[in-house]
Write a protein that holds these residues in place. Structure first.
Motif, PDB file in Angstrom:
ATOM      1  N   TRP A  19       0.810  -1.255  -0.113  1.00 16.76           N
ATOM      2  CA  TRP A  19      -0.235   0.142  -0.046  1.00 16.76           C
ATOM      3  C   TRP A  19       0.992   1.258   0.075  1.00 16.76           C
ATOM      4  N   LYS A  74       0.744   4.376  -2.678  1.00 14.16           N
ATOM      5  CA  LYS A  74       0.661   5.653  -2.005  1.00 14.16           C
ATOM      6  C   LYS A  74       1.671   6.557  -2.626  1.00 14.16           C
ATOM      7  N   ARG A 133       2.625   6.551  -5.197  1.00  9.53           N
ATOM      8  CA  ARG A 133       2.143   6.859  -6.704  1.00  9.53           C
ATOM      9  C   ARG A 133       0.745   7.645  -6.827  1.00  9.53           C
ATOM     10  N   ALA A 134       0.168   8.191  -5.569  1.00 10.20           N
ATOM     11  CA  ALA A 134      -1.289   8.528  -5.567  1.00 10.20           C
ATOM     12  C   ALA A 134      -1.623   9.284  -6.773  1.00 10.20           C
ATOM     13  N   GLU A 135      -0.574  10.167  -7.160  1.00  8.09           N
ATOM     14  CA  GLU A 135      -0.760  11.256  -8.393  1.00  8.09           C
ATOM     15  C   GLU A 135      -1.590  10.414  -9.489  1.00  8.09           C
ATOM     16  N   LEU A 194      -3.139   7.851  -9.502  1.00  8.09           N
ATOM     17  CA  LEU A 194      -4.592   7.507  -8.896  1.00  8.09           C
ATOM     18  C   LEU A 194      -5.337   8.570  -9.464  1.00  8.09           C
ATOM     19  N   ARG A 195      -4.786   9.932  -9.069  1.00  3.73           N
ATOM     20  CA  ARG A 195      -5.789  11.155  -9.118  1.00  3.73           C
ATOM     21  C   ARG A 195      -5.565  11.596 -10.539  1.00  3.73           C
ATOM     22  N   LEU A 239      -7.556   0.856  -0.795  1.00  6.53           N
ATOM     23  CA  LEU A 239      -7.670   1.485  -1.807  1.00  6.53           C
ATOM     24  C   LEU A 239      -9.086   2.010  -1.914  1.00  6.53           C
ATOM     25  N   PHE A 267      -9.343   5.199   0.397  1.00  3.71           N
ATOM     26  CA  PHE A 267      -8.237   6.312  -0.391  1.00  3.71           C
ATOM     27  C   PHE A 267      -9.290   6.880  -1.556  1.00  3.71           C
TER      28      PHE A 267
END
Ligand code: AP5
Length: 254
Positions: A99, A103, A105-107, A109-110, A130, A133
């Motif tokens: 996780w 996280k 690499r959260a950008e 996902l956005r 996930l 988030f």
């Protein structure tokens, strides 16, 4: 190679959004998909076709692990270093570390072009993290696609698989051969056989899927997100089935 293809394996593998150049700047809607299914069922292959059609990025945690292990194309972020230490000791990477890798690499996902998550989540705790988030970030999943196929067919697929070491494109020696043997059609990179595609590793991976990942099917079904697809047939047939299931869903979601 298109800008989008380059983006998908740079920002994601390096742990930030460096090199991210989404083509669709003003998109009103985008696809956020999770692909589920046993090893070798064709998730990576369908991801290649889906990302071309839907304009999303293909985010594979398997690619992350292989990049971390070979130290090619990936920056040694803190979670990545932690994962490498587990792998060196021959231990499974725990959910908390996986996780943290995602996280970091959260950008991705956005991103406004959406995403195709392949190989993640792989356990219930990963799925729950996930989901929390995405709910907090107000980024609802469009659907979770589950691919299904008999085991003997899957084994044939895995034993003939070849992968590009540069762009990660997936081929098969008989059903999806490259134009030139050993050379990637997409980028000219070298094709190789994954070490976990040997019979002993395949049975361990199938068992891990049965035990840890298959419970996600009920989890996503309860959330009303699951779409099951028969993965038998050619890649194009499976792709047509997938689009046939996704398009009416997009209309329902609005
Ligand atoms: P990962 O890379 O995710 O492997 P996997 O889930 O085992 O899936 P595969 O990549 O093997 O198969 P695929 O379904 O993508 O099939 P493909 O399209 O290539 O993970 C690797 C390892 O990393 C895991 O075992 C785990 O240890 C670790 N890991 C990853 N994520 C993790 C996480 N979140 N938490 C913890 N650990 C994690 O197709 C297979 C072959 O079939 C190809 O040759 C293809 O050309 C061929 N083919 C595909 N479709 C067709 C078709 N319709 N007809 C004929 N041939 C086809």
């Amino acid at each position: 190679m298109s800008a989008l293809k380059r983006f998908e394996s740079t920002g994601w593998l390096r742990g930030n959004s460096a090199g991210c150049r989404p083509r669709f700047r003003e998109r009103r809607s985008c696809w956020r998909l999770v692909l589920l299914g046993p090893p070798g069922v064709g998730k990576g292959t369908q991801s290649q076709l889906l990302k071309q059609r839907l304009g999303t990025c293909h985010l594979s945690t398997g690619d992350l692990f292989r990049a971390a292990y070979s130290r090619v194309g990936c920056d040694p972020t803190p979670a990545m270093k932690e994962a490498i230490n587990y792998m060196r000791r021959g231990q499974l990477v725990p959910d908390s570390t996986v996780w943290n890798m995602v996280k970091e690499r959260a950008e991705c996902l956005r991103c406004r072009v959406g995403f195709l998550l392949d190989g993640f989540p792989r356990t219930l705790p990963q799925a729950e993290q996930l989901q929390t988030f995405l709910e907090d970030a107000m980024l609802p999943l469009s659907a979770v696609v589950e691919y299904k196929m008999p085991l003997d067919e899957i084994i044939k697929r895995l034993s003939g698989r070849r992968v590009c070491e540069t762009c990660k494109a997936v081929f098969h020696v008989t059903s999806r051969p490259p134009k030139v043997e050993g050379v990637c059609n997409e980028c000219g990179g070298r094709l190789y056989q994954r070490p976990d595609d040997c019979p002993a590793s395949i049975s361990v991976r199938m068992e891990a899927y049965r035990k840890s990942t298959s419970p996600l099917i009920a989890y996503y079904d309860d959330l009303g997100l699951l779409t099951s697809i028969d993965a038998d047939g050619t890649a194009d047939q499976v792709f047509a089935r997938t689009m046939g299931a996704l398009v009416p869903r997009a209309r329902r979601v609005g």
